[in-house]
Design a protein around this motif. Structure first.
Motif, PDB file in Angstrom:
ATOM      1  N   LYS A   1       0.913  -1.092   0.227  1.00 51.17           N
ATOM      2  CA  LYS A   1       0.234  -0.259   0.076  1.00 51.17           C
ATOM      3  C   LYS A   1       0.587   1.704   0.050  1.00 51.17           C
ATOM      4  CE  LYS A   1      -3.440   2.440   2.731  1.00 51.17           C
ATOM      5  NZ  LYS A   1      -4.893   2.138   3.439  1.00 51.17           N
ATOM      6  N   TYR A   2       0.286   2.053  -1.098  1.00 51.12           N
ATOM      7  CA  TYR A   2       1.220   3.540  -1.089  1.00 51.12           C
ATOM      8  C   TYR A   2       2.709   3.795  -1.052  1.00 51.12           C
ATOM      9  CZ  TYR A   2      -3.270   6.188   0.023  1.00 51.12           C
ATOM     10  OH  TYR A   2      -4.715   6.006   0.177  1.00 51.12           O
ATOM     11  N   LYS A   3       3.015   2.135  -1.930  1.00 56.91           N
ATOM     12  CA  LYS A   3       4.236   2.052  -2.097  1.00 56.91           C
ATOM     13  C   LYS A   3       4.790   3.085  -3.209  1.00 56.91           C
ATOM     14  CE  LYS A   3       7.956  -2.087  -2.492  1.00 56.91           C
ATOM     15  NZ  LYS A   3       7.326  -3.458  -2.234  1.00 56.91           N
ATOM     16  N   ALA A   4       6.055   3.860  -3.487  1.00 53.55           N
ATOM     17  CA  ALA A   4       6.667   4.781  -3.108  1.00 53.55           C
ATOM     18  C   ALA A   4       7.183   4.365  -5.132  1.00 53.55           C
ATOM     19  CB  ALA A   4       7.953   5.417  -3.145  1.00 53.55           C
ATOM     20  N   PRO A   5       7.354   4.820  -6.192  1.00 51.80           N
ATOM     21  CA  PRO A   5       7.722   4.386  -7.698  1.00 51.80           C
ATOM     22  C   PRO A   5       9.441   3.868  -7.258  1.00 51.80           C
ATOM     23  CG  PRO A   5       6.865   6.493  -8.095  1.00 51.80           C
ATOM     24  CD  PRO A   5       7.054   6.355  -6.501  1.00 51.80           C
ATOM     25  N   GLY A   6       9.602   2.530  -7.569  1.00 49.88           N
ATOM     26  CA  GLY A   6      10.903   2.153  -7.843  1.00 49.88           C
ATOM     27  C   GLY A   6      10.581   0.525  -9.028  1.00 49.88           C
ATOM     28  N   LEU A   7      11.617   0.408  -8.785  1.00 48.12           N
ATOM     29  CA  LEU A   7      11.829  -1.236  -9.893  1.00 48.12           C
ATOM     30  C   LEU A   7      10.834  -2.497  -9.880  1.00 48.12           C
ATOM     31  CD1 LEU A   7      15.916  -1.934  -9.505  1.00 48.12           C
ATOM     32  CD2 LEU A   7      14.694  -0.395 -11.732  1.00 48.12           C
ATOM     33  N   GLU A   8      10.356  -2.690  -8.658  1.00 45.23           N
ATOM     34  CA  GLU A   8       9.106  -3.589  -8.560  1.00 45.23           C
ATOM     35  C   GLU A   8       7.662  -2.630  -9.330  1.00 45.23           C
ATOM     36  OE1 GLU A   8       6.877  -6.206  -5.271  1.00 45.23           O
ATOM     37  OE2 GLU A   8       9.223  -4.880  -4.567  1.00 45.23           O
TER      38      GLU A   8
ATOM     39  N   ASP B   1      -1.382   2.388  -5.401  1.00 52.39           N
ATOM     40  CA  ASP B   1      -1.863   3.057  -4.922  1.00 52.39           C
ATOM     41  C   ASP B   1      -2.676   2.494  -3.325  1.00 52.39           C
ATOM     42  OD1 ASP B   1      -3.826   0.687  -5.324  1.00 52.39           O
ATOM     43  OD2 ASP B   1      -5.270   1.241  -6.673  1.00 52.39           O
ATOM     44  N   LYS B   2      -3.590   3.376  -2.799  1.00 57.20           N
ATOM     45  CA  LYS B   2      -4.145   3.222  -1.061  1.00 57.20           C
ATOM     46  C   LYS B   2      -4.886   1.151  -1.279  1.00 57.20           C
ATOM     47  CE  LYS B   2      -9.416   4.255  -2.358  1.00 57.20           C
ATOM     48  NZ  LYS B   2     -10.208   5.214  -2.395  1.00 57.20           N
ATOM     49  N   PHE B   3      -5.167   0.547  -2.571  1.00 57.93           N
ATOM     50  CA  PHE B   3      -4.705  -0.955  -1.819  1.00 57.93           C
ATOM     51  C   PHE B   3      -3.811  -1.811  -2.714  1.00 57.93           C
ATOM     52  CE2 PHE B   3      -9.373   0.923  -3.790  1.00 57.93           C
ATOM     53  CZ  PHE B   3      -9.525   0.536  -1.961  1.00 57.93           C
ATOM     54  N   GLY B   4      -2.587  -1.431  -3.376  1.00 60.13           N
ATOM     55  CA  GLY B   4      -1.109  -1.641  -3.270  1.00 60.13           C
ATOM     56  C   GLY B   4      -1.543  -2.106  -4.885  1.00 60.13           C
ATOM     57  N   ARG B   5      -2.234  -1.608  -6.043  1.00 60.62           N
ATOM     58  CA  ARG B   5      -2.198  -2.164  -7.237  1.00 60.62           C
ATOM     59  C   ARG B   5      -1.077  -0.942  -7.435  1.00 60.62           C
ATOM     60  NH1 ARG B   5      -8.835  -0.796  -7.694  1.00 60.62           N
ATOM     61  NH2 ARG B   5      -8.037   1.138  -6.433  1.00 60.62           N
ATOM     62  N   ASP B   6      -0.827  -1.663  -8.641  1.00 65.18           N
ATOM     63  CA  ASP B   6       0.269  -0.837  -9.580  1.00 65.18           C
ATOM     64  C   ASP B   6      -0.409  -0.307 -10.220  1.00 65.18           C
ATOM     65  OD1 ASP B   6       2.602  -1.204 -10.601  1.00 65.18           O
ATOM     66  OD2 ASP B   6       1.729  -1.585 -12.399  1.00 65.18           O
ATOM     67  N   ILE B   7       0.144   0.935 -10.429  1.00 61.81           N
ATOM     68  CA  ILE B   7      -0.323   2.365 -10.591  1.00 61.81           C
ATOM     69  C   ILE B   7      -0.314   1.948 -12.391  1.00 61.81           C
ATOM     70  CG2 ILE B   7       0.090   4.859 -10.458  1.00 61.81           C
ATOM     71  CD1 ILE B   7       0.002   4.949  -7.879  1.00 61.81           C
ATOM     72  N   PHE B   8       1.048   1.817 -12.540  1.00 60.59           N
ATOM     73  CA  PHE B   8       1.082   1.494 -14.352  1.00 60.59           C
ATOM     74  C   PHE B   8       0.783   0.627 -14.773  1.00 60.59           C
ATOM     75  CE2 PHE B   8       4.157  -0.426 -17.741  1.00 60.59           C
ATOM     76  CZ  PHE B   8       4.732   0.290 -18.530  1.00 60.59           C
ATOM     77  N   SER B   9       0.272  -0.032 -13.904  1.00 58.73           N
ATOM     78  CA  SER B   9      -0.370  -1.222 -14.903  1.00 58.73           C
ATOM     79  C   SER B   9      -2.045  -0.429 -15.233  1.00 58.73           C
ATOM     80  CB  SER B   9      -0.372  -2.374 -14.703  1.00 58.73           C
ATOM     81  OG  SER B   9       0.562  -3.143 -14.334  1.00 58.73           O
ATOM     82  N   ARG B  10      -2.426   0.191 -14.685  1.00 55.32           N
ATOM     83  CA  ARG B  10      -4.174   0.673 -14.025  1.00 55.32           C
ATOM     84  C   ARG B  10      -3.610   2.197 -15.050  1.00 55.32           C
ATOM     85  NH1 ARG B  10      -7.531  -0.800 -10.954  1.00 55.32           N
ATOM     86  NH2 ARG B  10      -8.122   1.280 -10.793  1.00 55.32           N
ATOM     87  N   ILE B  11      -2.485   2.383 -15.542  1.00 51.74           N
ATOM     88  CA  ILE B  11      -2.323   3.744 -16.501  1.00 51.74           C
ATOM     89  C   ILE B  11      -2.978   3.229 -18.295  1.00 51.74           C
ATOM     90  CG2 ILE B  11      -1.041   4.909 -17.359  1.00 51.74           C
ATOM     91  CD1 ILE B  11      -1.990   6.394 -15.074  1.00 51.74           C
TER      92      ILE B  11
ATOM     93  N   ILE C   1       0.095  14.253  -0.197  1.00 51.91           N
ATOM     94  CA  ILE C   1       1.110  14.872   0.374  1.00 51.91           C
ATOM     95  C   ILE C   1       2.115  13.990   0.418  1.00 51.91           C
ATOM     96  CG2 ILE C   1       2.150  16.055   2.628  1.00 51.91           C
ATOM     97  CD1 ILE C   1       0.590  18.273   0.499  1.00 51.91           C
ATOM     98  N   GLN C   2       0.997  12.131   0.846  1.00 49.31           N
ATOM     99  CA  GLN C   2       1.876  11.362   1.446  1.00 49.31           C
ATOM    100  C   GLN C   2       2.627  10.245  -0.035  1.00 49.31           C
ATOM    101  OE1 GLN C   2       0.480   9.283   4.480  1.00 49.31           O
ATOM    102  NE2 GLN C   2       0.499  10.883   6.012  1.00 49.31           N
ATOM    103  N   ALA C   3       1.508  10.224  -0.480  1.00 50.27           N
ATOM    104  CA  ALA C   3       1.805   9.714  -1.881  1.00 50.27           C
ATOM    105  C   ALA C   3       1.869  10.545  -2.858  1.00 50.27           C
ATOM    106  CB  ALA C   3       0.812   8.272  -1.959  1.00 50.27           C
ATOM    107  N   TRP C   4       2.199  11.626  -3.451  1.00 42.66           N
ATOM    108  CA  TRP C   4       2.554  12.215  -4.633  1.00 42.66           C
ATOM    109  C   TRP C   4       2.061  11.556  -5.716  1.00 42.66           C
ATOM    110  CZ3 TRP C   4       6.408  11.395  -7.871  1.00 42.66           C
ATOM    111  CH2 TRP C   4       7.336  10.642  -7.216  1.00 42.66           C
ATOM    112  N   TRP C   5       3.386  10.621  -6.114  1.00 42.00           N
ATOM    113  CA  TRP C   5       2.964   9.501  -7.465  1.00 42.00           C
ATOM    114  C   TRP C   5       1.987   8.961  -7.712  1.00 42.00           C
ATOM    115  CZ3 TRP C   5       5.174   7.478  -2.593  1.00 42.00           C
ATOM    116  CH2 TRP C   5       4.661   6.925  -2.052  1.00 42.00           C
TER     117      TRP C   5
END
Length: 304
Positions: A73-80, A86-96, A267-271
């Protein structure tokens, strides 16, 4: 020694050279003018990448769009997760990527429908004039007199949110500007010599409208359609952001922004809000850049 005088080719040689030169085709002229607009070329390249990414989203996306992991949940951008989670731990790149499929589908399908409706009504109004023109233009005035956002929200509330419903609504509300544009083109083209000649030899009315006049009015229609796709994508994102558009679990750029509208999250998860908003901005800008390039390339005044 006397200076050598430059020799000029004889008229026969110049005539042969002119005959041997291949005439420039309209496609070549169009490409030369379009390629001079660097922003239009850049926009076309970026749009091609976005469209291809949307088409092949199941192959490109590293995770299913609905795969949840509360540990991420709310994991910052990285290699993984390239764009974080997002707030459910879903991958934002995939959802984009999957959201691009929805936004582009709504944009393209809505514009095709609205352009067809507007072209037919505008052609009838401009060609026949009189009572036909008056009725169609008053209908255009009625639709334009209602604020877009209120009309869209009202229709979405009546028809219930959904991809097919949104496409239908945008088709029914987005044809007015095209109708006015096509009407103006037909009013100026209906008195041209080739139209009068077609009438003289007894050509049927529908052939005159769709085979003789309409092809000469395609330039402004194409430009209008290109610019309108960006507007529809923006409108769909706004409706989804307000909760009246695409509904979860289907991903769209608009409802991704709706999920991230909490101030603490921003603020906490700007990405979380950054990437959906960035893709909306880039896509709409690219459509506008391409539309500007097409307008300059298809303008008859620029053809010399």
């Amino acid at each position: 020694m006397s200076e050598l005088q430059p020799t000029t080719p004889s008229p026969e040689i110049r005539l042969k050279e002119n005959i041997s030169k291949k005439p420039e085709t309209m496609t070549k002229i169009f490409w030369e003018k379009f390629s001079k607009n660097k922003l239009a070329i850049l926009g076309a390249v970026i749009l091609f990448i976005i469209v291809m990414s949307a088409v092949f989203a199941p192959l490109i996306a590293p995770y299913p769009q609905e795969q949840q992991s509360l540990l991420d949940k709310y994991k910052a951008p990285g290699l993984e997760h390239l764009m974080g989670t997002d707030k459910f731990g879903r991958d934002i790149f995939s959802r984009i990527l999957y959201g691009a499929r929805v936004s582009l589908l709504v944009g393209f399908a809505s514009v095709v429908g609205s352009i067809l409706i507007g072209t037919v009504l505008g052609a009838l109004a401009g060609y026949f004039r009189g009572i036909v023109d008056a009725v169609i233009m008053r209908l255009v005035d009625i639709v334009l007199s209602i604020p877009d956002i209120f009309l869209l929200i009202t229709l979405v509330t009546i028809f219930k949110p959904g991809v097919d419903k949104l496409i239908l609504i945008f088709c029914l509300t987005g044809w007015t500007t095209t109708a006015r544009l096509v009407r103006g083109e037909f009013l100026s083209l209906r008195s041209r010599e080739y139209v009068l000649a077609a009438k003289t030899i007894g050509t049927k009315t529908h052939k005159i409208i769709f085979s003789h006049i309409l092809p000469n009015a395609l330039g402004p229609i194409i430009v209008s359609a290109t610019l309108k796709v960006g507007s529809v994508i923006l409108a769909e994102s706004a409706l989804s952001y307000l909760g009246f558009g695409i509904q979860p679990p289907i991903a769209s750029w608009g409802n991704m922004l709706q999920d991230a509208q909490n101030f603490t999250v921003m603020i906490q998860a700007w990405w979380y809000p950054l990437f959906p908003g960035l893709f909306i901005l880039i896509t709409v800008l690219c459509f506008n850049f391409v539309g500007d390039g097409l307008r300059d390339a298809l303008d008859p005044k620029n053809i010399k």
